[in-house]
Design a protein around this motif. Sequence first.
Motif, PDB file in Angstrom:
ATOM      1  N   PRO A  23       0.840  -1.199   0.000  1.00  0.00           N
ATOM      2  CA  PRO A  23       0.000   0.000   0.000  1.00  0.00           C
ATOM      3  C   PRO A  23       0.880   1.256   0.000  1.00  0.00           C
ATOM      4  O   PRO A  23       1.865   1.332   0.749  1.00  0.00           O
ATOM      5  CB  PRO A  23      -0.785  -0.117   1.313  1.00  0.00           C
ATOM      6  N   GLN A  24       0.525   2.207  -0.825  1.00  0.00           N
ATOM      7  CA  GLN A  24       1.316   3.432  -0.917  1.00  0.00           C
ATOM      8  C   GLN A  24       0.776   4.458   0.075  1.00  0.00           C
ATOM      9  O   GLN A  24       0.237   5.513  -0.291  1.00  0.00           O
ATOM     10  CB  GLN A  24       1.320   3.948  -2.355  1.00  0.00           C
ATOM     11  N   SER A  25       0.931   4.113   1.345  1.00  0.00           N
ATOM     12  CA  SER A  25       0.485   4.982   2.428  1.00  0.00           C
ATOM     13  C   SER A  25       1.375   4.756   3.636  1.00  0.00           C
ATOM     14  O   SER A  25       1.903   3.662   3.848  1.00  0.00           O
ATOM     15  CB  SER A  25      -0.982   4.697   2.794  1.00  0.00           C
ATOM     16  N   ARG A  26       1.510   5.799   4.433  1.00  0.00           N
ATOM     17  CA  ARG A  26       2.309   5.732   5.666  1.00  0.00           C
ATOM     18  C   ARG A  26       1.525   4.964   6.723  1.00  0.00           C
ATOM     19  O   ARG A  26       0.318   5.117   6.862  1.00  0.00           O
ATOM     20  CB  ARG A  26       2.591   7.174   6.100  1.00  0.00           C
ATOM     21  N   HIS A  27       2.220   4.142   7.492  1.00  0.00           N
ATOM     22  CA  HIS A  27       1.542   3.340   8.520  1.00  0.00           C
ATOM     23  C   HIS A  27       2.535   3.034   9.640  1.00  0.00           C
ATOM     24  O   HIS A  27       3.647   2.581   9.381  1.00  0.00           O
ATOM     25  CB  HIS A  27       1.027   2.033   7.921  1.00  0.00           C
ATOM     26  N   LEU A  28       2.130   3.279  10.872  1.00  0.00           N
ATOM     27  CA  LEU A  28       2.951   2.955  12.033  1.00  0.00           C
ATOM     28  C   LEU A  28       2.285   1.839  12.818  1.00  0.00           C
ATOM     29  O   LEU A  28       1.238   2.035  13.441  1.00  0.00           O
ATOM     30  CB  LEU A  28       3.152   4.180  12.925  1.00  0.00           C
ATOM     31  N   ALA A  29       2.900   0.659  12.772  1.00  0.00           N
ATOM     32  CA  ALA A  29       2.416  -0.477  13.565  1.00  0.00           C
ATOM     33  C   ALA A  29       3.034  -0.472  14.953  1.00  0.00           C
ATOM     34  O   ALA A  29       2.459  -1.009  15.899  1.00  0.00           O
ATOM     35  CB  ALA A  29       2.739  -1.788  12.849  1.00  0.00           C
ATOM     36  N   THR A  30       4.245   0.090  15.073  1.00  0.00           N
ATOM     37  CA  THR A  30       4.965   0.171  16.348  1.00  0.00           C
ATOM     38  C   THR A  30       5.647   1.528  16.415  1.00  0.00           C
ATOM     39  O   THR A  30       5.635   2.293  15.450  1.00  0.00           O
ATOM     40  CB  THR A  30       6.057  -0.920  16.452  1.00  0.00           C
ATOM     41  N   ALA A  31       6.271   1.800  17.537  1.00  0.00           N
ATOM     42  CA  ALA A  31       7.199   2.927  17.583  1.00  0.00           C
ATOM     43  C   ALA A  31       8.351   2.623  16.628  1.00  0.00           C
ATOM     44  O   ALA A  31       8.609   1.472  16.273  1.00  0.00           O
ATOM     45  CB  ALA A  31       7.714   3.132  18.998  1.00  0.00           C
TER      46      ALA A  31
ATOM     47  N   VAL B  60      16.354   1.080  11.433  1.00  0.00           N
ATOM     48  CA  VAL B  60      15.274   0.149  11.155  1.00  0.00           C
ATOM     49  C   VAL B  60      15.732  -0.798  10.048  1.00  0.00           C
ATOM     50  O   VAL B  60      16.518  -0.412   9.175  1.00  0.00           O
ATOM     51  CB  VAL B  60      13.962   0.853  10.737  1.00  0.00           C
ATOM     52  N   PHE B  61      15.266  -2.022  10.101  1.00  0.00           N
ATOM     53  CA  PHE B  61      15.617  -3.029   9.106  1.00  0.00           C
ATOM     54  C   PHE B  61      14.452  -3.187   8.131  1.00  0.00           C
ATOM     55  O   PHE B  61      13.314  -3.419   8.545  1.00  0.00           O
ATOM     56  CB  PHE B  61      15.962  -4.357   9.787  1.00  0.00           C
ATOM     57  N   ILE B  62      14.752  -3.054   6.843  1.00  0.00           N
ATOM     58  CA  ILE B  62      13.715  -3.065   5.820  1.00  0.00           C
ATOM     59  C   ILE B  62      13.462  -4.485   5.329  1.00  0.00           C
ATOM     60  O   ILE B  62      14.399  -5.236   5.036  1.00  0.00           O
ATOM     61  CB  ILE B  62      14.114  -2.146   4.646  1.00  0.00           C
ATOM     62  N   ASP B  63      12.201  -4.821   5.230  1.00  0.00           N
ATOM     63  CA  ASP B  63      11.783  -6.135   4.740  1.00  0.00           C
ATOM     64  C   ASP B  63      11.394  -6.080   3.266  1.00  0.00           C
ATOM     65  O   ASP B  63      11.712  -6.979   2.498  1.00  0.00           O
ATOM     66  CB  ASP B  63      10.606  -6.635   5.579  1.00  0.00           C
ATOM     67  N   ARG B  64      10.687  -5.023   2.882  1.00  0.00           N
ATOM     68  CA  ARG B  64      10.268  -4.848   1.494  1.00  0.00           C
ATOM     69  C   ARG B  64      10.264  -3.376   1.134  1.00  0.00           C
ATOM     70  O   ARG B  64      10.199  -2.507   2.016  1.00  0.00           O
ATOM     71  CB  ARG B  64       8.861  -5.407   1.271  1.00  0.00           C
ATOM     72  N   ALA B  65      10.322  -3.092  -0.166  1.00  0.00           N
ATOM     73  CA  ALA B  65      10.209  -1.718  -0.652  1.00  0.00           C
ATOM     74  C   ALA B  65       9.431  -1.730  -1.948  1.00  0.00           C
ATOM     75  O   ALA B  65       9.543  -2.667  -2.750  1.00  0.00           O
ATOM     76  CB  ALA B  65      11.583  -1.099  -0.861  1.00  0.00           C
ATOM     77  N   ASP B  66       8.645  -0.668  -2.166  1.00  0.00           N
ATOM     78  CA  ASP B  66       7.832  -0.612  -3.375  1.00  0.00           C
ATOM     79  C   ASP B  66       7.395   0.830  -3.575  1.00  0.00           C
ATOM     80  O   ASP B  66       6.881   1.465  -2.646  1.00  0.00           O
ATOM     81  CB  ASP B  66       6.606  -1.530  -3.231  1.00  0.00           C
ATOM     82  N   GLY B  67       7.601   1.368  -4.785  1.00  0.00           N
ATOM     83  CA  GLY B  67       7.191   2.739  -5.068  1.00  0.00           C
ATOM     84  C   GLY B  67       7.891   3.718  -4.147  1.00  0.00           C
ATOM     85  O   GLY B  67       9.116   3.776  -4.086  1.00  0.00           O
ATOM     86  N   GLY B  68       7.097   4.480  -3.371  1.00  0.00           N
ATOM     87  CA  GLY B  68       7.662   5.437  -2.426  1.00  0.00           C
ATOM     88  C   GLY B  68       7.637   4.961  -0.996  1.00  0.00           C
ATOM     89  O   GLY B  68       7.770   5.764  -0.063  1.00  0.00           O
ATOM     90  N   ILE B  69       7.482   3.636  -0.786  1.00  0.00           N
ATOM     91  CA  ILE B  69       7.322   3.085   0.561  1.00  0.00           C
ATOM     92  C   ILE B  69       8.443   2.111   0.878  1.00  0.00           C
ATOM     93  O   ILE B  69       8.830   1.275   0.055  1.00  0.00           O
ATOM     94  CB  ILE B  69       5.965   2.364   0.699  1.00  0.00           C
ATOM     95  N   LEU B  70       8.947   2.207   2.121  1.00  0.00           N
ATOM     96  CA  LEU B  70       9.840   1.210   2.712  1.00  0.00           C
ATOM     97  C   LEU B  70       9.075   0.552   3.856  1.00  0.00           C
ATOM     98  O   LEU B  70       8.593   1.252   4.758  1.00  0.00           O
ATOM     99  CB  LEU B  70      11.105   1.862   3.257  1.00  0.00           C
ATOM    100  N   GLN B  71       8.945  -0.771   3.838  1.00  0.00           N
ATOM    101  CA  GLN B  71       8.273  -1.476   4.926  1.00  0.00           C
ATOM    102  C   GLN B  71       9.299  -2.203   5.774  1.00  0.00           C
ATOM    103  O   GLN B  71      10.097  -2.985   5.253  1.00  0.00           O
ATOM    104  CB  GLN B  71       7.259  -2.479   4.379  1.00  0.00           C
ATOM    105  N   ASP B  72       9.285  -1.962   7.074  1.00  0.00           N
ATOM    106  CA  ASP B  72      10.305  -2.565   7.923  1.00  0.00           C
ATOM    107  C   ASP B  72       9.818  -3.903   8.490  1.00  0.00           C
ATOM    108  O   ASP B  72       8.681  -4.338   8.249  1.00  0.00           O
ATOM    109  CB  ASP B  72      10.768  -1.596   9.015  1.00  0.00           C
ATOM    110  N   VAL B  73      10.701  -4.549   9.234  1.00  0.00           N
ATOM    111  CA  VAL B  73      10.417  -5.890   9.750  1.00  0.00           C
ATOM    112  C   VAL B  73       9.341  -5.889  10.825  1.00  0.00           C
ATOM    113  O   VAL B  73       8.830  -6.954  11.199  1.00  0.00           O
ATOM    114  CB  VAL B  73      11.703  -6.552  10.292  1.00  0.00           C
TER     115      VAL B  73
END
Length: 476
Positions: free
Chosen positions: A9-17, A44-57
Motif C-alpha cells: 500500500p502506498q500509504s504511511r503506517h505505524l504499527a509500532t514505535a 530500522v531493518f527493511i523487509d520490502r520496498a515498493d514505489g515510495g514506501i519502505l516497509q520494515d520488519v
Amino acid sequence: MTSSLTPLPQSRHLATAIPGPRSQALHAERQAHVTDGFGIALPVFIDRADGGILQDVDGNRLIDFASGIAVTSIGASNPRVRERVAAQLERFTHTCFMVTEYESFTQVAMWLNEHTPGDFEKRTALFSTGAEAVENAVKIARSATGRSKVLVFDEAYHGRSLMTMAMTAKENPYRLNFGPFPTEVVRAASANPLRPAASATATTNDDGVPASGADVAAAALASVEATLAEYGAESFAAMVIEPIQGEGGFIVPAPGFLKGLREIATKHGIVLVIDEIQAGMGRTGTLFASEHEGIAGDMTLSAKALADGVPLSAVTGRADLMNAVHAGGLGGTYAGNPLACEAALAVFEAFEDGTLLANARAIEAAAREVLEPLVAETDVVAEFRGRGAMLALEFADRGTLEPRADLAKEISARCHAQGVLTLTCGTYGNVIRLLPPLVIGDELFRDGLAVLRQTIVDVAAGRDATATEAAAPALA
C-alpha cells in the motif's frame, strides 16, 4: 518475471514505535558483528520496498525521501529491473569483461554515449562505484594531458577512497583520521549563492547591497583563475565539479558559474569533468543536471541511479581522451558486471517515454508550494533550493546565517518517528535533503511534505515532539 508478492500500500503506517522491537533486536546483532565505522541514519531493518514506501520488519510503512541516497530513483523493486536481472542470472553472473565479453556492457556504453551531454564522439568505461568513476576520470585526464594536478571546489564530495577523499571538502566524517592523502589536488572557491566563499569577495556592491547571483559567480570565477595562476594552469590535468553539489548541501551554483568553468577549462586545456553521480539519471528533471546549465563536460560521470541499486558506474567522455589510455590501463574485476548492466538497460527503458522526468519536475513544484514559504514564515529556514527531485532546506539563524545543525537533526529525527525518512547533509550538517524516488505518488509525497512542514513549524516555535505528532496527518 512475475512477482508472487502483492504490491505494498502506498500509504504511511505505524504499527509500532520506530524503531520497532524486531528492528531493535536486529540492530543489536549488527552492533555485535559489524564495524562501528558504518554510520546509520535510521536504525530500522527493511523487509520490502515498493514505489515510495519502505516497509520494515515490524510492519511499519515509511515514506521514502532518501532513495538509498539517490540510487533507487525508479523504485527499489522495479519490475523491469527484476525481470532483466533474473534473466541474466539464468545465463551467468560474471565472466569479467576484460577476460571474455558480453553484449550488455556495450549496450550500456552505447546508450550513455548517445545521451550524455556533448556534441562529439564519445567512448564509455564502466566500473562499479562512484569513487572508481572519479578516480578513473583523473587517470584518463592525466594520461591524455601529461599533466598531474586536479582542481576541485569548496563543498565538494567525490567519494571515500584515498584519492576521492583528497578531493572531498568535508572533514568529518569523510577525511577525519584517514590522512595523509594523495597530493596534486588543489581546491578553489565555489559559487554558493547563500554562502559565497571568503575568497570570492564581491558579495556586496559599493552601496552595501547584497550581490546578485551573477556577481557571486563572477567573483568565484576570478578566484578560480587566481588559483590556477598561483599553481600554474599548465600543470592541471582536470577540473572536477558537481553540477549540483550533493553532500556539500545540495548547492545549485550561482548562474553562469559552470559556463565560466567550461570557458576556463577550454582556455587552459584542462579536462572538465562533470560529476553527475548523484545529480544525474533524471534526478533534477533532465537526464543530466548539466543540461540545466547548457554545458557539457569533456567527461561525465554516472553512478548511483544508473542501475537502480545494482553497483555500476561510468565515465563517458571525448573519444580522444578516453582512448588515450593504453590497453589494460582501465578495468576492474567487477567493472560493468552483467547483472548491473542488465539493470541499467532496464533503467534506460524506464526513461523512454519522458514520464519520469515529468515526475521529477512535478515533485519540485509540489515541494516548492509546501516548503518554500517557510523561508518567510520562520526565522530558521535560510533557503529552500534544488532542482527536480533533488531538493534541500538549509537551517540557520536569520540575519547571521549561523548554521543550525541542531535543528536539522531534531527535525529529521521527529520525521523519522512519524514514518518519514529524511536525510541531513551539508558542510555544517544543517541541511535536510529530499531525494524521493521519481515514481512516488503525489498523494504519498504530499503526506510526507505535510509531516515535514508541520515538524519544521513546531521546532521553529519551540513546541515539543508530542505537539508535532498530534498535528500530523492521520495515518492509513
